[in-house]
Write a protein that holds these residues in place. Structure first.
Motif, PDB file in Angstrom:
ATOM      1  N   GLU A   4      49.286  31.634  47.369  1.00 48.77           N
ATOM      2  CA  GLU A   4      48.674  32.767  48.060  1.00 48.77           C
ATOM      3  C   GLU A   4      49.724  33.501  48.898  1.00 48.77           C
ATOM      4  O   GLU A   4      50.126  33.050  49.968  1.00 48.77           O
ATOM      5  CB  GLU A   4      47.521  32.320  48.948  1.00 48.77           C
ATOM      6  N   THR A   5      50.173  34.627  48.374  1.00 45.79           N
ATOM      7  CA  THR A   5      51.143  35.499  49.028  1.00 45.79           C
ATOM      8  C   THR A   5      50.675  36.939  48.797  1.00 45.79           C
ATOM      9  O   THR A   5      49.533  37.171  48.398  1.00 45.79           O
ATOM     10  CB  THR A   5      52.551  35.321  48.420  1.00 45.79           C
ATOM     11  N   ASP A   6      51.577  37.885  48.986  1.00 44.85           N
ATOM     12  CA  ASP A   6      51.264  39.285  48.658  1.00 44.85           C
ATOM     13  C   ASP A   6      51.450  39.566  47.161  1.00 44.85           C
ATOM     14  O   ASP A   6      51.349  40.723  46.735  1.00 44.85           O
ATOM     15  CB  ASP A   6      52.170  40.222  49.453  1.00 44.85           C
ATOM     16  N   PHE A   7      51.705  38.528  46.377  1.00 45.51           N
ATOM     17  CA  PHE A   7      51.962  38.702  44.945  1.00 45.51           C
ATOM     18  C   PHE A   7      50.849  39.493  44.257  1.00 45.51           C
ATOM     19  O   PHE A   7      51.093  40.472  43.541  1.00 45.51           O
ATOM     20  CB  PHE A   7      52.117  37.327  44.282  1.00 45.51           C
ATOM     21  N   SER A   8      49.606  39.057  44.465  1.00 43.65           N
ATOM     22  CA  SER A   8      48.487  39.733  43.800  1.00 43.65           C
ATOM     23  C   SER A   8      48.241  41.117  44.383  1.00 43.65           C
ATOM     24  O   SER A   8      47.810  42.039  43.671  1.00 43.65           O
ATOM     25  CB  SER A   8      47.221  38.878  43.908  1.00 43.65           C
ATOM     26  N   LEU A   9      48.490  41.281  45.673  1.00 50.39           N
ATOM     27  CA  LEU A   9      48.342  42.599  46.296  1.00 50.39           C
ATOM     28  C   LEU A   9      49.322  43.593  45.684  1.00 50.39           C
ATOM     29  O   LEU A   9      48.979  44.751  45.425  1.00 50.39           O
ATOM     30  CB  LEU A   9      48.565  42.496  47.808  1.00 50.39           C
ATOM     31  N   VAL A  10      50.542  43.122  45.422  1.00 54.77           N
ATOM     32  CA  VAL A  10      51.540  43.969  44.753  1.00 54.77           C
ATOM     33  C   VAL A  10      51.128  44.217  43.310  1.00 54.77           C
ATOM     34  O   VAL A  10      51.178  45.343  42.811  1.00 54.77           O
ATOM     35  CB  VAL A  10      52.934  43.315  44.808  1.00 54.77           C
ATOM     36  N   ARG A  11      50.686  43.155  42.637  1.00 54.14           N
ATOM     37  CA  ARG A  11      50.274  43.286  41.231  1.00 54.14           C
ATOM     38  C   ARG A  11      49.187  44.331  41.076  1.00 54.14           C
ATOM     39  O   ARG A  11      49.210  45.131  40.141  1.00 54.14           O
ATOM     40  CB  ARG A  11      49.796  41.933  40.699  1.00 54.14           C
ATOM     41  N   PHE A  12      48.235  44.327  41.994  1.00 54.29           N
ATOM     42  CA  PHE A  12      47.110  45.260  41.906  1.00 54.29           C
ATOM     43  C   PHE A  12      47.310  46.505  42.764  1.00 54.29           C
ATOM     44  O   PHE A  12      46.350  47.199  43.090  1.00 54.29           O
ATOM     45  CB  PHE A  12      45.807  44.541  42.259  1.00 54.29           C
ATOM     46  N   LYS A  13      48.561  46.729  43.146  1.00 53.65           N
ATOM     47  CA  LYS A  13      48.990  47.978  43.794  1.00 53.65           C
ATOM     48  C   LYS A  13      48.138  48.328  45.011  1.00 53.65           C
ATOM     49  O   LYS A  13      47.665  49.456  45.175  1.00 53.65           O
ATOM     50  CB  LYS A  13      48.999  49.115  42.769  1.00 53.65           C
ATOM     51  N   GLY A  14      47.954  47.305  45.875  1.00 56.46           N
ATOM     52  CA  GLY A  14      47.282  47.527  47.144  1.00 56.46           C
ATOM     53  C   GLY A  14      45.785  47.323  47.151  1.00 56.46           C
ATOM     54  O   GLY A  14      45.148  47.478  48.198  1.00 56.46           O
ATOM     55  N   ASP A  15      45.197  46.950  46.022  1.00 54.79           N
ATOM     56  CA  ASP A  15      43.749  46.721  45.952  1.00 54.79           C
ATOM     57  C   ASP A  15      43.444  45.351  46.570  1.00 54.79           C
ATOM     58  O   ASP A  15      43.515  44.310  45.904  1.00 54.79           O
ATOM     59  CB  ASP A  15      43.292  46.761  44.492  1.00 54.79           C
ATOM     60  N   GLN A  16      43.088  45.337  47.841  1.00 55.58           N
ATOM     61  CA  GLN A  16      42.908  44.092  48.577  1.00 55.58           C
ATOM     62  C   GLN A  16      41.753  43.252  48.050  1.00 55.58           C
ATOM     63  O   GLN A  16      41.854  42.026  47.983  1.00 55.58           O
ATOM     64  CB  GLN A  16      42.708  44.393  50.065  1.00 55.58           C
ATOM     65  N   GLU A  17      40.657  43.876  47.694  1.00 53.52           N
ATOM     66  CA  GLU A  17      39.499  43.128  47.195  1.00 53.52           C
ATOM     67  C   GLU A  17      39.829  42.412  45.889  1.00 53.52           C
ATOM     68  O   GLU A  17      39.474  41.244  45.695  1.00 53.52           O
ATOM     69  CB  GLU A  17      38.309  44.060  47.012  1.00 53.52           C
ATOM     70  N   ARG A  18      40.499  43.103  45.008  1.00 49.38           N
ATOM     71  CA  ARG A  18      40.858  42.493  43.724  1.00 49.38           C
ATOM     72  C   ARG A  18      41.866  41.364  43.932  1.00 49.38           C
ATOM     73  O   ARG A  18      41.806  40.331  43.272  1.00 49.38           O
ATOM     74  CB  ARG A  18      41.440  43.561  42.788  1.00 49.38           C
TER      75      ARG A  18
END
Length: 260
Positions: A195-209
């Motif tokens: 759990e890092t900002d990895f998914s936030l970067v992957r989804f280009k800022g979509d926090q819910e996703r």
């Protein structure tokens, strides 16, 4: 045996050190007494981390604003380090990212280039700049490449990212073979869900996703990975971990995950 620091006073270079696993690695190695070269694209964060590290540990920190995708910048900045920072004992190629979770044929050229240029070319540019001097010094050294369980098998929507991490594995294997007659070790560290900002970067800022990626499971933390990295960096000279996979409970591999 492994509680005593063998690397105290030595130098580690960490790419992508401004957040997540890279930042956690900086603190874990600082705890071993290592001096640190930390790189990343966000200069303000680098200086904040430097201040924090030097406040809490008796070490020195040299921050370098760096985009590993730029071969010229890598050569200029890492190829001309001040004399006191040239002798790097531990290199951690951590900079990396994923963009999108789309079918391969719908990926944009820009996203493809960003992922490959960061995860593969960036690793090569940094490695090729640092390793010749490591060989010249002829002392024990360690290269740790941040791979992923995604490099073992593709998953839906992740073909480009998975391919880039498969490349990290093969490049690590090839480099280990090329350095077999030296004192330099090469380890491919392959985390699962962290759990890092990895998914936030992957989804280009979509926090819910991004949040949904980690729901229903207790993922790894950056500190979990950093503890393993510190362990590898601190091993006796005769012990060489070639590859290690680290997953959280309820994750079997890159594709098999049980969520409650």
């Amino acid at each position: 045996m492994y509680n005593e620091s063998r690397v105290k006073g030595k130098i580690a270079l960490i790419t992508g050190a401004t957040s997540g696993i890279g930042k956690a690695c900086a603190f874990a190695l600082a705890n071993l007494g290592m001096n640190l070269i930390i790189t990343g694209r966000r200069e303000n964060l680098l200086h904040d981390i430097k201040e924090d590290l030097e406040k809490n540990f008796s070490i020195k920190v040299f921050p370098i604003q760096l985009d590993v995708r730029d071969s010229k910048e890598v050569q200029e900045k890492l190829g001309s380090l001040p004399k006191e920072w040239k002798d790097i004992d531990v290199l951690i190629n951590n900079a990396g990212l994923a963009l999108g979770l789309d079918k391969l044929y719908t990926n944009t050229s820009e996203d493809i280039s960003t992922v490959i240029d960061t995860n593969v070319k960036g690793l090569l540019y940094v490695t090729n700049t640092i390793v010749p001097h490591m060989i010249e010094r002829d002392v024990p050294a360690t290269i740790i490449n941040m791979g992923s369980v995604a490099g073992d098998a593709a998953y839906a929507g992740g073909a480009v990212y998975c391919a880039s991490k498969a490349a990290v594995k093969i490049l690590s294997d090839g480099l280990r073979i090329d350095l077999v007659d030296t004192k330099i070790k090469v380890t491919d560290v392959k985390p699962g869900l962290v759990e890092t900002d990895f998914s936030l970067v992957r989804f280009k800022g979509d926090q819910e996703r991004a949040k949904k990626v980690y729901q229903g499971i207790e993922p790894l933390t950056p500190e979990n990975i950093a503890e393993t990295v510190a362990y590898i960096a601190n091993l006796p000279a005769n012990v060489h971990i070639a590859e290690i996979t680290i997953v959280c409970n309820n994750q079997a591999d890159g594709r098999t995950i049980f969520k409650k």
